[in-house]
Design a protein around this motif. Structure first.
Motif, PDB file in Angstrom:
ATOM      1  N   GLY A  40       0.698  -1.735  -0.064  1.00 12.08           N
ATOM      2  CA  GLY A  40      -0.099   0.030   0.185  1.00 12.08           C
ATOM      3  C   GLY A  40       1.028   1.081   0.032  1.00 12.08           C
ATOM      4  O   GLY A  40       0.647   1.897  -0.313  1.00 12.08           O
ATOM      5  N   GLY A  41       2.278   1.052   0.462  1.00  9.49           N
ATOM      6  CA  GLY A  41       2.943   1.796  -0.068  1.00  9.49           C
ATOM      7  C   GLY A  41       2.377   3.083   1.251  1.00  9.49           C
ATOM      8  O   GLY A  41       3.210   4.173   1.777  1.00  9.49           O
ATOM      9  N   MET A  91      10.564   7.287   1.768  1.00 10.03           N
ATOM     10  CA  MET A  91      11.496   7.353   0.557  1.00 10.03           C
ATOM     11  C   MET A  91      11.102   9.310   1.026  1.00 10.03           C
ATOM     12  O   MET A  91      12.436   9.592   0.297  1.00 10.03           O
ATOM     13  N   LYS A  92      10.071  10.081   1.496  1.00 13.48           N
ATOM     14  CA  LYS A  92      10.339  11.210   1.264  1.00 13.48           C
ATOM     15  C   LYS A  92      11.300  11.680   2.495  1.00 13.48           C
ATOM     16  O   LYS A  92      11.811  13.007   1.791  1.00 13.48           O
ATOM     17  N   SER A  93      11.477  11.477   3.867  1.00 11.63           N
ATOM     18  CA  SER A  93      12.483  11.644   4.764  1.00 11.63           C
ATOM     19  C   SER A  93      13.834  11.269   3.708  1.00 11.63           C
ATOM     20  O   SER A  93      14.268  11.979   4.256  1.00 11.63           O
ATOM     21  N   GLY A  94      13.905  10.116   3.099  1.00 11.40           N
ATOM     22  CA  GLY A  94      15.309   9.882   3.004  1.00 11.40           C
ATOM     23  C   GLY A  94      16.011   8.435   3.348  1.00 11.40           C
ATOM     24  O   GLY A  94      17.224   8.633   3.675  1.00 11.40           O
ATOM     25  N   VAL A  95      15.119   8.264   4.325  1.00 12.87           N
ATOM     26  CA  VAL A  95      14.874   6.973   5.470  1.00 12.87           C
ATOM     27  C   VAL A  95      15.824   5.888   3.838  1.00 12.87           C
ATOM     28  O   VAL A  95      16.795   5.121   4.238  1.00 12.87           O
ATOM     29  N   GLU A  96      14.119   5.585   3.411  1.00  8.59           N
ATOM     30  CA  GLU A  96      14.136   4.297   2.713  1.00  8.59           C
ATOM     31  C   GLU A  96      15.123   4.918   0.823  1.00  8.59           C
ATOM     32  O   GLU A  96      14.106   6.810   0.154  1.00  8.59           O
ATOM     33  N   PRO A 128      15.296   3.471  -2.406  1.00 11.98           N
ATOM     34  CA  PRO A 128      14.848   2.230  -3.445  1.00 11.98           C
ATOM     35  C   PRO A 128      15.203   2.749  -4.883  1.00 11.98           C
ATOM     36  O   PRO A 128      14.804   4.030  -5.216  1.00 11.98           O
ATOM     37  N   ALA A 129      16.108   2.159  -6.299  1.00  8.05           N
ATOM     38  CA  ALA A 129      15.910   2.540  -6.746  1.00  8.05           C
ATOM     39  C   ALA A 129      14.540   2.219  -8.195  1.00  8.05           C
ATOM     40  O   ALA A 129      14.538   2.572  -9.032  1.00  8.05           O
ATOM     41  N   ARG A 130      13.934   1.042  -7.317  1.00 15.56           N
ATOM     42  CA  ARG A 130      12.775   1.045  -8.308  1.00 15.56           C
ATOM     43  C   ARG A 130      12.042   0.356  -6.682  1.00 15.56           C
ATOM     44  O   ARG A 130      12.061  -0.667  -5.898  1.00 15.56           O
ATOM     45  N   LEU A 131      10.276   0.646  -7.130  1.00 14.41           N
ATOM     46  CA  LEU A 131       9.256   0.021  -6.706  1.00 14.41           C
ATOM     47  C   LEU A 131       8.786  -1.015  -7.781  1.00 14.41           C
ATOM     48  O   LEU A 131       8.374  -1.303  -9.420  1.00 14.41           O
ATOM     49  N   VAL A 132       8.658  -2.260  -7.008  1.00 13.93           N
ATOM     50  CA  VAL A 132       7.510  -3.850  -7.620  1.00 13.93           C
ATOM     51  C   VAL A 132       6.493  -3.784  -7.136  1.00 13.93           C
ATOM     52  O   VAL A 132       6.544  -4.217  -5.933  1.00 13.93           O
ATOM     53  N   ASP A 133       5.302  -3.011  -7.667  1.00 12.97           N
ATOM     54  CA  ASP A 133       4.008  -2.844  -7.050  1.00 12.97           C
ATOM     55  C   ASP A 133       3.699  -4.379  -7.415  1.00 12.97           C
ATOM     56  O   ASP A 133       3.291  -4.699  -8.516  1.00 12.97           O
ATOM     57  N   LEU A 134       2.721  -4.308  -5.831  1.00 12.21           N
ATOM     58  CA  LEU A 134       2.697  -5.628  -5.151  1.00 12.21           C
ATOM     59  C   LEU A 134       0.951  -6.043  -5.682  1.00 12.21           C
ATOM     60  O   LEU A 134       0.388  -7.682  -5.548  1.00 12.21           O
ATOM     61  N   ARG A 135       0.425  -4.822  -5.850  1.00  8.64           N
ATOM     62  CA  ARG A 135      -1.452  -4.978  -5.361  1.00  8.64           C
ATOM     63  C   ARG A 135      -1.874  -5.966  -6.413  1.00  8.64           C
ATOM     64  O   ARG A 135      -3.017  -5.797  -6.407  1.00  8.64           O
ATOM     65  N   ASP A 136      -1.233  -6.486  -7.708  1.00 13.77           N
ATOM     66  CA  ASP A 136      -2.424  -7.135  -8.507  1.00 13.77           C
ATOM     67  C   ASP A 136      -2.080  -8.354  -8.342  1.00 13.77           C
ATOM     68  O   ASP A 136      -2.265  -9.169  -9.063  1.00 13.77           O
ATOM     69  N   GLY A 161       0.661  -8.096   4.585  1.00 14.99           N
ATOM     70  CA  GLY A 161       1.777  -8.088   4.808  1.00 14.99           C
ATOM     71  C   GLY A 161       3.422  -6.447   4.903  1.00 14.99           C
ATOM     72  O   GLY A 161       4.230  -6.574   5.784  1.00 14.99           O
ATOM     73  N   GLY A 162       2.424  -5.533   4.143  1.00 18.41           N
ATOM     74  CA  GLY A 162       3.075  -4.831   4.786  1.00 18.41           C
ATOM     75  C   GLY A 162       3.012  -3.738   5.489  1.00 18.41           C
ATOM     76  O   GLY A 162       4.106  -3.482   6.941  1.00 18.41           O
ATOM     77  N   ASN A 163       2.375  -4.872   7.014  1.00 14.70           N
ATOM     78  CA  ASN A 163       2.099  -3.636   8.116  1.00 14.70           C
ATOM     79  C   ASN A 163       3.095  -5.189   8.522  1.00 14.70           C
ATOM     80  O   ASN A 163       3.805  -4.221   9.792  1.00 14.70           O
ATOM     81  N   LEU A 164       3.098  -6.145   8.497  1.00 14.41           N
ATOM     82  CA  LEU A 164       3.997  -6.452  10.034  1.00 14.41           C
ATOM     83  C   LEU A 164       5.672  -5.873   9.382  1.00 14.41           C
ATOM     84  O   LEU A 164       6.601  -6.544  10.355  1.00 14.41           O
ATOM     85  N   LEU A 165       5.971  -5.845   8.063  1.00 14.77           N
ATOM     86  CA  LEU A 165       7.292  -4.594   8.540  1.00 14.77           C
ATOM     87  C   LEU A 165       7.804  -3.378   8.948  1.00 14.77           C
ATOM     88  O   LEU A 165       8.589  -3.217   7.616  1.00 14.77           O
ATOM     89  N   GLN A 166       6.202  -2.495   8.082  1.00 11.45           N
ATOM     90  CA  GLN A 166       6.604  -1.012   8.848  1.00 11.45           C
ATOM     91  C   GLN A 166       8.209  -1.613   9.621  1.00 11.45           C
ATOM     92  O   GLN A 166       7.811  -1.679  10.342  1.00 11.45           O
ATOM     93  N   ARG A 167       8.162   0.198   9.328  1.00 12.43           N
ATOM     94  CA  ARG A 167       9.584   0.681  10.538  1.00 12.43           C
ATOM     95  C   ARG A 167       8.911   1.382  12.038  1.00 12.43           C
ATOM     96  O   ARG A 167       7.619   1.942  11.526  1.00 12.43           O
ATOM     97  N   THR A 168       9.579   1.330  12.287  1.00 13.09           N
ATOM     98  CA  THR A 168       9.875   2.192  13.796  1.00 13.09           C
ATOM     99  C   THR A 168       9.249   3.938  13.603  1.00 13.09           C
ATOM    100  O   THR A 168       9.983   4.236  12.770  1.00 13.09           O
ATOM    101  N   ARG A 169       9.085   3.578  14.145  1.00 14.46           N
ATOM    102  CA  ARG A 169       8.379   5.423  14.085  1.00 14.46           C
ATOM    103  C   ARG A 169       9.485   6.131  15.274  1.00 14.46           C
ATOM    104  O   ARG A 169       9.261   8.189  15.805  1.00 14.46           O
ATOM    105  N   CYS A 170      10.363   6.161  15.687  1.00 17.41           N
ATOM    106  CA  CYS A 170      11.201   6.488  16.840  1.00 17.41           C
ATOM    107  C   CYS A 170      11.943   7.471  15.878  1.00 17.41           C
ATOM    108  O   CYS A 170      11.844   7.603  14.540  1.00 17.41           O
ATOM    109  N   GLY A 171      12.323   8.752  16.647  1.00 13.71           N
ATOM    110  CA  GLY A 171      12.233  10.407  15.580  1.00 13.71           C
ATOM    111  C   GLY A 171      13.878  10.586  15.486  1.00 13.71           C
ATOM    112  O   GLY A 171      13.554  10.422  14.033  1.00 13.71           O
TER     113      GLY A 171
END
Length: 330
Positions: free
Chosen positions: A30-31, A38-43, A45-53, A110-120
């Motif tokens: 879901g992104g 990605m907006k903050s520069g933490v991630e 990636p050179a390419r995104l592979v969309d899994l929604r289909d 699946g994405g929910n399990l892999l979300q990253r910490t919100r530590c500032g």
């Protein structure tokens, strides 16, 4: 934000091949977390592979009663599913507590399990962070840490895992299935998340290039009497400062079975096994519930500004178990 390529995948082998061909690619569900990073520069990636289909958006019950949840099922569809609401109400409550309706409509299981910490410190690339840049230090130890971990942390990282859903899944012995170019695999949720130790940047036991395909919930009659309770700093959608997923089976005033998991207390969903051991076979009363909470929290190591969590989680455990026991007695 770094410029990136974008491709849709239409089957699991195709998705794995796209990621395998580009070591800087990332899977996109879901992104709702990845795009922010990605907006903050933490991630970057050179390419995104969309899994929604991908054909992984179904919830099915197997002949043995196991509930199989596809990895691209949205949080909204999971929370609304009749079998989930009936057999695992805490799971529905956890999802509904986790985000706004708009985010739930996009976010995937699946994405929910892999979300990253919100530590500032993790989300601010101008600051050091062992989880983001190994070896740079953990400024949260002496800095802002009011929502940091009180269990299972280390001198290398005190960030907490943000998922509500994962806490409920941990209580019910969920199993994560995945696929790589080498074949299929699975991990219990207890083994899925790695202890923080001295490698906080290694968060899961998934092998490189793995794609989560489904989550299985084995039959658990006790889960029908379950609840998820979340405490946060404001009434609108916010991350937990403490949460509990609990299920209780009481017969003749005695705890016959119990499941208990805690959230916002560690780098991963925290299954409260010590508390469960105290509870099974004991009277279903406030004294037992308090003793169980104390047994689990005996290992707590709070920092200067997050010691309140010990009291908060203790009270939360007692309150939720008391409510479930009172309902069982009606």
């Amino acid at each position: 934000m770094r410029e990136f390529g974008y491709q849709r995948a239409y089957d699991v082998p195709g998705a794995l091949a796209l990621l395998d061909a580009d070591p800087e690619a990332r899977f996109l569900g879901g992104g709702t977390n990845l795009v922010d990073l990605m907006k903050s520069g933490v991630e970057r990636p050179a390419r995104l592979v969309d899994l929604r289909d991908l054909p992984l958006d179904r919830i099915e019950t197997a002949a043995d009663g196991t509930l199989h949840i596809g990895a691209t099922v949205t949080n909204s569809d999971l929370a609304a599913h009749p079998e989930v609401r009936l057999r695992y109400p805490a799971l529905t409550q956890a999802v509904l507590a986790g985000a706004s309706g708009q985010l739930r409509n996009m976010a995937t299981v699946g994405g929910n399990l892999l979300q990253r910490t919100r530590c500032g410190y993790f989300t601010d690339v101008a600051r050091p962070c062992n989880k983001r840049s190994p070896g740079t230090g953990c400024p949260a130890l002496t800095g802002e840490h009011h929502n940091a971990a009180i269990l299972g942390a280390s001198g290398h990282c005190v960030a907490v895992h943000p998922s509500d859903l994962a806490v409920a899944l941990a209580a019910f012995d969920a199993v994560v299935s995945y696929e790589t170019t080498d074949g299929l695999g699975e991990l219990t949720l207890a083994d899925f998340y790695l202890p923080v130790g001295d490698t906080p940047h290694r968060e899961t036991a998934l092998p490189p290039g793995a794609l989560i395909t489904s989550i299985a919930l084995p039959p658990a009659p006790v889960a029908a009497a379950s609840r998820y309770r979340k405490v946060r700093e404001r009434a609108s959608y916010a991350f937990a400062i403490g949460s509990v997923a609990a299920a209780l089976d009481v017969e003749a005033g005695v705890v016959r079975d119990v499941r208990l998991a805690l959230g916002a207390v560690a780098s991963r969903p925290w299954r409260a096994l010590a508390a469960e051991q105290v509870l099974r076979g004991a009277p279903a009363d406030a004294d037992t519930f308090a003793a169980a909470a104390d047994a689990e929290l005996a290992a707590a190591s709070p920092l200067e500004h997050n010691g309140y969590k010990v009291t908060l989680v203790r009270n939360l455990v007692v309150a939720v178990l008391t409510e479930l026991a009172e309902e069982a007695a009606r």
